[in-house]
Enzyme design. Structure first.
Site, PDB file in Angstrom:
ATOM      1  N   GLU A   1      24.066  12.512  14.227  1.00 50.44           N
ATOM      2  CA  GLU A   1      23.210  13.236  13.289  1.00 50.44           C
ATOM      3  C   GLU A   1      23.643  14.697  13.210  1.00 50.44           C
ATOM      4  O   GLU A   1      23.444  15.464  14.153  1.00 50.44           O
ATOM      5  CB  GLU A   1      21.743  13.157  13.734  1.00 50.44           C
ATOM      6  CG  GLU A   1      20.807  13.939  12.832  1.00 50.44           C
ATOM      7  CD  GLU A   1      19.393  14.071  13.401  1.00 50.44           C
ATOM      8  OE1 GLU A   1      18.702  15.041  13.022  1.00 50.44           O
ATOM      9  OE2 GLU A   1      18.992  13.223  14.221  1.00 50.44           O
TER      10      GLU A   1
ATOM     11  N   ARG B   1      21.737  22.689   9.151  1.00 48.59           N
ATOM     12  CA  ARG B   1      21.214  24.000   9.547  1.00 48.59           C
ATOM     13  C   ARG B   1      22.273  25.093   9.484  1.00 48.59           C
ATOM     14  O   ARG B   1      21.970  26.267   9.748  1.00 48.59           O
ATOM     15  CB  ARG B   1      20.652  23.947  10.972  1.00 48.59           C
ATOM     16  CG  ARG B   1      19.575  22.898  11.168  1.00 48.59           C
ATOM     17  CD  ARG B   1      19.053  22.911  12.585  1.00 48.59           C
ATOM     18  NE  ARG B   1      18.225  21.740  12.879  1.00 48.59           N
ATOM     19  CZ  ARG B   1      17.665  21.475  14.039  1.00 48.59           C
ATOM     20  NH1 ARG B   1      17.828  22.328  15.053  1.00 48.59           N
ATOM     21  NH2 ARG B   1      16.954  20.380  14.218  1.00 48.59           N
TER      22      ARG B   1
ATOM     23  N   LYS C   1      10.725   8.964  12.725  1.00 54.82           N
ATOM     24  CA  LYS C   1      11.065   9.886  13.801  1.00 54.82           C
ATOM     25  C   LYS C   1       9.774  10.534  14.306  1.00 54.82           C
ATOM     26  O   LYS C   1       8.967  11.010  13.505  1.00 54.82           O
ATOM     27  CB  LYS C   1      12.032  10.943  13.245  1.00 54.82           C
ATOM     28  CG  LYS C   1      12.270  12.153  14.124  1.00 54.82           C
ATOM     29  CD  LYS C   1      13.211  13.100  13.392  1.00 54.82           C
ATOM     30  CE  LYS C   1      13.340  14.439  14.076  1.00 54.82           C
ATOM     31  NZ  LYS C   1      14.300  15.313  13.367  1.00 54.82           N
TER      32      LYS C   1
END
Length: 210
Positions: free
Chosen positions: A44, A48, A131
């Site tokens: 993943e 960012r 999640k």
């Protein structure tokens, strides 16, 4: 309807999904390669940093790896990530538009939830895997255990405050498919190019499945 089987196929490949913040594009392939060699194939890459999309593109060529995009906040980011080669998406939360966008794009999304109500919203959209974030502050393993009965259809991937020490407490729960964690790729190891250390951390994490 959301394709639950496709997401499960990714998440069941290992007990831990590495959560990666990549600042330098040149780190992407060696980092991903070390993690895959260590037994963690689902990667993943969080959106960012400015390098994130190109990192996803580069890591998509790693043999044995499945690269996804994390910190996906809206439809535009989801589309950009898929165009860069992301095979799955992960979000810290879940807006109705993002849930719909993932279905329209035909890519598995792991939407973030922190409460029973948020999990129910995702469920109403056809999602059965979510999640749990931020896992530690939101209540940890005991909270997830409490959700197992009323939300029996839902399966969780806890992320946020998960470590090698507490991951087993999550993984033993019947409603947890895997955990997400950044501890397998420490910032100093990435910065120093210590891929051997990262591969070893990945092996320790992969062994949690035993």
């Amino acid at each position: 309807m959301f394709d639950t089987a496709a997401l499960l196929a990714v998440l069941r490949r290992a007990p831990v999904v590495p959560v990666l913040i990549i600042d330098r594009l040149e780190d992407a392939v060696p980092l991903g390669t070390a993690l895959v060699k260590g037994g963690l194939p689902a990667l993943e890459v969080t959106l960012r940093t400015p390098a994130a999309l190109e990192a996803i593109r580069a890591m998509s060529a790693i043999p044995g790896g499945v690269v996804g995009a994390g910190t996906v906040l809206d439809r535009a980011q989801a589309k950009a990530a898929v165009e860069a080669g992301a095979k799955f998406l992960v979000s810290p939360g879940a807006t109705p538009d993002l849930l719909d966008a993932a279905v329209e794009l035909g890519v598995p999304l792991l939407p973030g939830v922190a409460t029973a109500s948020e999990a129910m919203v995702a469920r109403d959209k056809g999602y059965r895997i979510v999640k749990f974030f931020p896992a530690g502050p939101a209540g940890g393993p005991k909270y997830l255990q409490a959700l197992a009965s009323p939300l029996g259809e839902m399966v969780f991937c806890p992320t946020g405050g998960v470590s090698l020490d507490n991951a087993p407490d999550y993984l033993k729960l019947k409603n947890v498919v895997c955990v997400g964690g950044s501890w397998v790729a420490p910032a100093d190891a990435v910065r120093n190019g210590d891929w051997a250390r990262i591969e070893q951390l990945a092996r320790e994490a992969a062994a949690l499945a035993a």
